[in-house]
Design an enzyme around this catalytic site. Structure first.
Site, short mmCIF file in Angstrom:
data_model
loop_
_atom_site.label_atom_id
_atom_site.label_comp_id
_atom_site.label_asym_id
_atom_site.label_seq_id
_atom_site.Cartn_x
_atom_site.Cartn_y
_atom_site.Cartn_z
N ASP A 31 -39.11 21.94 -47.12
CA ASP A 31 -38.80 21.08 -48.25
C ASP A 31 -37.93 19.94 -47.79
O ASP A 31 -37.15 20.08 -46.84
CB ASP A 31 -38.17 21.85 -49.41
CG ASP A 31 -36.81 22.43 -49.09
OD1 ASP A 31 -35.80 21.69 -49.23
OD2 ASP A 31 -36.73 23.61 -48.72
N ASP A 120 -34.85 23.37 -59.25
CA ASP A 120 -33.78 23.71 -58.30
C ASP A 120 -32.51 23.90 -59.11
O ASP A 120 -31.88 22.92 -59.54
CB ASP A 120 -33.65 22.58 -57.28
CG ASP A 120 -32.57 22.81 -56.25
OD1 ASP A 120 -31.86 23.84 -56.33
OD2 ASP A 120 -32.42 21.96 -55.35
N GLU A 122 -28.87 25.73 -59.06
CA GLU A 122 -27.99 26.33 -58.06
C GLU A 122 -26.59 25.74 -58.18
O GLU A 122 -26.25 25.11 -59.18
CB GLU A 122 -28.56 26.10 -56.67
CG GLU A 122 -28.85 24.61 -56.40
CD GLU A 122 -29.07 24.28 -54.94
OE1 GLU A 122 -28.17 24.59 -54.14
OE2 GLU A 122 -30.13 23.71 -54.62
#
Length: 229
Positions: A31, A120, A122
């Site tokens: 990624d 994403d 986090e």
């Protein structure tokens, strides 16, 4: 992704020189974000990488300036690729961010080469770990994002996270483990305990050296099946 920017990890760091041992079929991928700039996709194809996730957006005001080169370049070299959105749950609603993502590179088409978009979610690189949200509010924010993304694209988004953050900020909720594929971050020789009661991982980001690298949990035909929905 931003996971390595936080001091909290769930496993020992890997040096990136060898992939963790596996007894099952896996496909290797990477990624990337703006940090990588213009990526030499032919090089990574030669290294055996067959899929890529590319950062498209963050919040509702940031778009990766290298997105076109990275997203189209990975596709053109032969990789199956997808886009991801870095969530900032303290700045706007999940629905708003999902709409921004879907309209700014995070869409999906059944062409056999496009993975569902990834959320994403986090550690906050800008402040409070959980973005100032309670566990229940965070779960609601995530649900808002996922529902909106599915309504826009017809696909259940992949969730990228790690055990420590998910446990701390969502109470280790099991609300999404039957609908949304898990992309777990753990830099170690084994994937360890999965967050949220997921019975298996779909992607495992196992190192960030010399670039973020992940396993897909299955053979190439299963990766194609995920792309095709």
């Amino acid at each position: 992704m931003g996971w390595t920017q936080n001091k909290t990890t769930t496993g020992a760091g890997a040096n990136g020189t060898a992939s963790p041992m596996s007894t099952t079929a896996v496909v290797e991928g990477i990624d990337v974000a703006s940090y990588q700039g213009n990526v030499d996709w032919a090089y990574w194809w030669g290294q055996g990488k067959r899929f890529a996730y590319v950062k498209a957006t963050e919040g509702t005001s940031y778009k990766n300036p290298y997105f076109a080169q990275q997203y189209n370049g990975s596709y053109n070299v032969g990789m199956i690729r997808g886009a991801y959105h870095f969530a900032t749950p303290n700045t706007s609603s999940g629905a708003t961010q999902a709409g921004y993502f879907a309209s700014s590179g995070g869409g999906w088409s059944r062409d056999g080469k496009t993975l569902p978009g990834a959320l994403d979610i986090e550690y906050n690189p800008y402040g409070a770990t959980c973005y100032g949200l309670s566990q229940s509010s965070m779960v609601s924010w995530i649900r808002d994002f996922l529902n909106t993304y599915k309504s826009r694209t017809g696909r259940d988004a992949v969730i990228y996270t790690n055990l420590d953050w998910w446990s701390t900020c969502t109470g280790n909720t099991t609300a999404f483990n039957s609908t949304n594929p898990l992309w777990v971050a753990r830099y170690s020789s084994s994937v360890g305990t999965l967050p949220g009661g997921w019975p298996f991982y779909t992607f495992w980001q196992w190192t960030s050296s010399p670039i973020d690298q992940s396993h897909f949990n299955g053979d190439y035909s299963r990766l194609q099946a995920l792309a095709n929905g």
